[in-house]
Design a protein around this motif. Sequence first.
Motif, mmCIF file in Angstrom:
data_model
loop_
_atom_site.group_PDB
_atom_site.id
_atom_site.type_symbol
_atom_site.label_atom_id
_atom_site.label_comp_id
_atom_site.label_asym_id
_atom_site.label_seq_id
_atom_site.Cartn_x
_atom_site.Cartn_y
_atom_site.Cartn_z
ATOM 1 N N SER A 186 115.643 -40.120 -27.170
ATOM 2 C CA SER A 186 116.668 -38.806 -27.190
ATOM 3 C C SER A 186 117.686 -39.221 -26.256
ATOM 4 O O SER A 186 119.503 -39.241 -26.278
ATOM 5 C CB SER A 186 116.222 -37.443 -26.654
ATOM 6 O OG SER A 186 115.609 -36.806 -27.713
ATOM 7 N N GLU B 203 111.575 -28.037 -24.054
ATOM 8 C CA GLU B 203 111.405 -28.483 -25.778
ATOM 9 C C GLU B 203 112.534 -27.985 -26.751
ATOM 10 O O GLU B 203 112.824 -28.900 -28.111
ATOM 11 C CB GLU B 203 110.392 -27.153 -26.637
ATOM 12 C CG GLU B 203 108.437 -27.410 -25.585
ATOM 13 C CD GLU B 203 108.289 -28.591 -26.667
ATOM 14 O OE1 GLU B 203 108.127 -28.511 -27.851
ATOM 15 O OE2 GLU B 203 107.840 -30.061 -25.858
ATOM 16 N N ASN C 3 107.057 -40.889 -23.199
ATOM 17 C CA ASN C 3 106.931 -39.544 -24.412
ATOM 18 C C ASN C 3 108.333 -40.458 -25.516
ATOM 19 O O ASN C 3 109.543 -40.503 -24.453
ATOM 20 C CB ASN C 3 107.601 -38.722 -22.833
ATOM 21 C CG ASN C 3 107.725 -37.149 -23.675
ATOM 22 O OD1 ASN C 3 108.320 -37.047 -24.372
ATOM 23 N ND2 ASN C 3 108.166 -36.540 -22.793
ATOM 24 N N ASP D 69 109.869 -38.650 -27.315
ATOM 25 C CA ASP D 69 111.043 -37.469 -28.001
ATOM 26 C C ASP D 69 111.902 -37.971 -27.042
ATOM 27 O O ASP D 69 113.002 -38.005 -27.130
ATOM 28 C CB ASP D 69 110.738 -36.789 -27.836
ATOM 29 C CG ASP D 69 109.841 -35.859 -28.697
ATOM 30 O OD1 ASP D 69 109.766 -36.801 -30.299
ATOM 31 O OD2 ASP D 69 108.820 -35.165 -28.810
ATOM 32 N N GLN D 70 111.322 -37.819 -25.779
ATOM 33 C CA GLN D 70 112.580 -37.788 -24.531
ATOM 34 C C GLN D 70 112.899 -39.173 -24.389
ATOM 35 O O GLN D 70 114.048 -38.985 -24.224
ATOM 36 C CB GLN D 70 111.524 -37.296 -23.114
ATOM 37 C CG GLN D 70 111.928 -36.991 -22.013
ATOM 38 C CD GLN D 70 111.342 -37.107 -21.118
ATOM 39 O OE1 GLN D 70 110.364 -36.433 -20.965
ATOM 40 N NE2 GLN D 70 112.122 -37.111 -19.238
ATOM 41 N N TYR E 21 117.188 -36.620 -36.325
ATOM 42 C CA TYR E 21 118.389 -36.960 -36.261
ATOM 43 C C TYR E 21 118.780 -38.199 -37.001
ATOM 44 O O TYR E 21 119.748 -38.884 -36.533
ATOM 45 C CB TYR E 21 117.027 -38.789 -35.617
ATOM 46 C CG TYR E 21 116.812 -38.463 -34.286
ATOM 47 C CD1 TYR E 21 117.175 -37.819 -32.913
ATOM 48 C CD2 TYR E 21 114.800 -38.752 -34.238
ATOM 49 C CE1 TYR E 21 116.738 -37.868 -32.013
ATOM 50 C CE2 TYR E 21 114.576 -38.429 -32.960
ATOM 51 C CZ TYR E 21 115.521 -38.577 -32.001
ATOM 52 O OH TYR E 21 114.385 -37.999 -30.193
ATOM 53 N N PHE F 125 114.945 -31.932 -26.524
ATOM 54 C CA PHE F 125 114.395 -32.518 -26.247
ATOM 55 C C PHE F 125 113.399 -33.283 -27.062
ATOM 56 O O PHE F 125 113.369 -34.414 -28.339
ATOM 57 C CB PHE F 125 113.242 -33.811 -25.084
ATOM 58 C CG PHE F 125 114.705 -34.329 -24.307
ATOM 59 C CD1 PHE F 125 114.280 -35.042 -24.596
ATOM 60 C CD2 PHE F 125 114.258 -32.968 -23.190
ATOM 61 C CE1 PHE F 125 115.921 -35.219 -23.213
ATOM 62 C CE2 PHE F 125 115.863 -33.837 -21.987
ATOM 63 C CZ PHE F 125 115.696 -35.212 -21.781
ATOM 64 N N THR F 126 113.166 -32.215 -27.996
ATOM 65 C CA THR F 126 111.636 -31.962 -29.366
ATOM 66 C C THR F 126 112.397 -31.685 -30.473
ATOM 67 O O THR F 126 112.310 -31.850 -31.373
ATOM 68 C CB THR F 126 110.625 -31.641 -29.031
ATOM 69 O OG1 THR F 126 109.779 -31.496 -27.604
ATOM 70 C CG2 THR F 126 108.977 -31.846 -29.732
ATOM 71 N N ASP F 127 113.674 -30.733 -30.185
ATOM 72 C CA ASP F 127 114.094 -30.344 -31.378
ATOM 73 C C ASP F 127 115.508 -30.450 -31.915
ATOM 74 O O ASP F 127 116.109 -30.334 -32.691
ATOM 75 C CB ASP F 127 113.586 -28.564 -31.582
ATOM 76 C CG ASP F 127 111.996 -28.178 -31.549
ATOM 77 O OD1 ASP F 127 111.388 -29.112 -32.048
ATOM 78 O OD2 ASP F 127 111.995 -27.141 -31.117
ATOM 79 N N GLN F 128 116.018 -31.047 -31.102
ATOM 80 C CA GLN F 128 117.234 -31.532 -31.147
ATOM 81 C C GLN F 128 117.879 -30.280 -31.216
ATOM 82 O O GLN F 128 119.287 -30.651 -31.799
ATOM 83 C CB GLN F 128 117.879 -32.280 -32.314
ATOM 84 C CG GLN F 128 116.740 -34.129 -32.082
ATOM 85 C CD GLN F 128 116.813 -34.799 -30.756
ATOM 86 O OE1 GLN F 128 117.842 -34.889 -30.973
ATOM 87 N NE2 GLN F 128 115.875 -35.053 -30.451
ATOM 88 N N LYS G 38 110.429 -36.316 -37.851
ATOM 89 C CA LYS G 38 111.463 -36.168 -36.563
ATOM 90 C C LYS G 38 113.143 -36.706 -37.025
ATOM 91 O O LYS G 38 114.044 -36.856 -36.742
ATOM 92 C CB LYS G 38 111.487 -37.271 -35.231
ATOM 93 C CG LYS G 38 110.292 -36.512 -34.911
ATOM 94 C CD LYS G 38 110.613 -35.100 -33.578
ATOM 95 C CE LYS G 38 109.492 -34.817 -32.841
ATOM 96 N NZ LYS G 38 109.470 -33.308 -32.516
#
Lengths: 356, 415
Positions: free
Chosen positions: B89, A304, B83, B85-86, B111, A307-310, B107
């Motif tokens: 990324s 998490e 997914n 986010d994944q 980014y 991938f989600t919170d960078q 988000k």
Amino acid sequence: MSLTVNRAGLGARRGDGPAGWLFTLPVIVVLGLFMLVPVLMALWVSFSDWTGRGSPLAPGTGFVGFENYAAITSGGGLAERNFGIAMRNNAWYALLVVPLQTGLSLGLALLVNRAVLRGRGFFRTAFYFPSVTSSVAITVLWLFLFSTSGAVNQVLSWIGVNGPNWFNEPAGIVHVALGNPEGPAFLTGSDFLGVSWWDWLSGPSVAMSALILMAVFTTSGTFMLLFLAALQNIGPELDEAGRMDGASAWQRFWRITLPQLRPALFTVLTLGLIGCWQVFDQIYTGTQGGPGKTTVTPAYLSYEAAFTDQAWGQGAAISFVLFAVIVVFTLFQRWVLRERDASKRVEKRIAKGAKA
Amino acid sequence: MGSSRRTALAAGGAAVAAALALTGCGQGFDDAEDDSEGLTSSDDALTILYGASGEAETRAIEAALAAWSEESGVEATAVAATNMDQELSQGFAAGSPPDLFYLAPEKLAGYAENGSLEPYGDLLSNKDDFYPSLVQNFTLDSEFYCAPKDSSTLALVINTDMWAEAGLTDADIPTTWDQLDTVAAALTSGDRAGLAFGAEYQRVGAFMAGAGGRLVSEDGTTAVADSPENLEALEYVKGHLEDGTFAYAADLGAGWGGEAFGKGLAAMTIEGNWITGGLSADFPDVNYRVVELPAGPAGQGTLQFTNCWGMAADSPNQEAALDLVEYLTSADQQLAFSAAFGPMPSALSAADRWSADNPDLAAFLAGADYATGVPTAAGSAEVVSDMNAQLESLATGDPAAILASVQGNLEAVVG
């Protein structure tokens, strides 16, 4: 041990060296490329300020020392609290799953090992079945079984128990057993990793308990197999000798069978412990860390965070702390189960018996 | 033992060196330094990554892309993310991201910070046609990053059969919290709750908005979570969770408010305009109407959600991508999307036609006039998810303590 064998081998036939390397090269390359290099890159990321764009080895990425490790273990921020919660959740998970699955798998192995049991083959297959089913499928099954109006609560209602809303109940079972009281000030006042001592002692949440049952259900079949193999390796002589000496069934199990199972026991405990600290799929497909973050595990948190919170550095740092935790526990277990001490004890007892 | 450990260390060191050398080729990915002076242009085909709500959305997007490709001569492929986010990324890390993608406002900052996004908002020919509140969601350091692709707001959805059964009429439609108390109590019976919604800021926050509270100040520079307004809202919700007239969907055994509503576990719910699709697909027999959320002590308030068309800084054909965004966000195309799978348009010029086409859903669009957005600072998504975890136990929790912890966490990421 393997090291000495290798050395002896090299010494004996030096000319085989290049051929040996040639034959092992494919594995070394594959493992190196897909395991060693990624692991080392992750290690670098955990010490860097990489933001997730482009290669972590590109010039723009800086070395920040232990900054990421500091963020998750101190500083009082959300990152620290999340890590503390994840460690709390997983510690309870391991604490309950490891003994339960070891005990259950040993019990099952003893049952299906008995020559007199009818349909042994059937039971062996049946107990092993959950282990070969995909964890995702079992998680989905579990979500249905433990839903508010699911089968488990139906069965509980037959005996007059109003079952909880399993996967939505964040209360810890220790707190529930105590009647959800306000914690005493000396426990709520201070904290470790951003989680108060009172919350560390909360026990696994009801939702996590359902996952604990699931882990025991799915893994005990595999470990039963390991115990079964070990049991079949034990000759009947010692057991018969014990019988002749008038030892009861319990004494024969405790003093004759179990000591001979020590290597299997070590394997099961180690594999169980490692598996417990790596829980991910059940969380990812099942609860996503909810309710109230009580099923977040370090492995899931690492994912998490990245991938989600960078927060890639923190995610990598979490996974290396997790690695250290697993190594420490395995070493500790090795020390507890070490052979030497026990044989000394036996020697002493034998010596004593001889004197008497 | 000692010597073998040293050997192992040496081997490890050599391996590190080898790994660095091996992955050195990865540096080539990062060659294009972004100055956002001009957009890149090439003949490359475009890839669009989207998170589909269902079959209808997939079909609508593919149809729109096919139409645009024919017009522009540039090939465009849509890829449904499993997914988001994944996959995003991974794309950014590998240096080969999709050219355009759905991007949630929370988000954006993350980014944008690492330079993955191309800020193209000001280059859009239709940039003045978007709702200003939506543009605000995608503006960072006064730079307009990406075009809002749609919008949605929360409204009150009422089961009309249960409404009539309880002896309520049109005159009883609640317009204040007091009236909401009355109808929720009247609609609560047995296992059925009067009003159900998800245990998250994204629903409970509508009450905060009604009380005049926010999490982050309007200019996005200060955390204002522990305000008396927010406290009033949480105490109001807590009180009704305790007396049983409100309930969280999860506590009723439903995944979200729409499911609790569709299954008849609750007579009212607070949801966005996506609920219409969910209800017609899963619960076609439920009769309902949508009204604006009742006004709180500070007047009307609701939450607004949106996504934008994010553009990758590493995209080799940004000019074509920009043209595609203009096409996809045009009023006509947005109305087509709306008809296909239900989102509200983000373009002002489409508003009147949308209201005319969807008279039953006018309450959602009306909400856009007074809606509050969700926090967008980098790291705020994590703060909100922590808040959601605490809101789950609001019925037994302490609202002031929840808000204090949210305030502390927000202060660390805002400003």
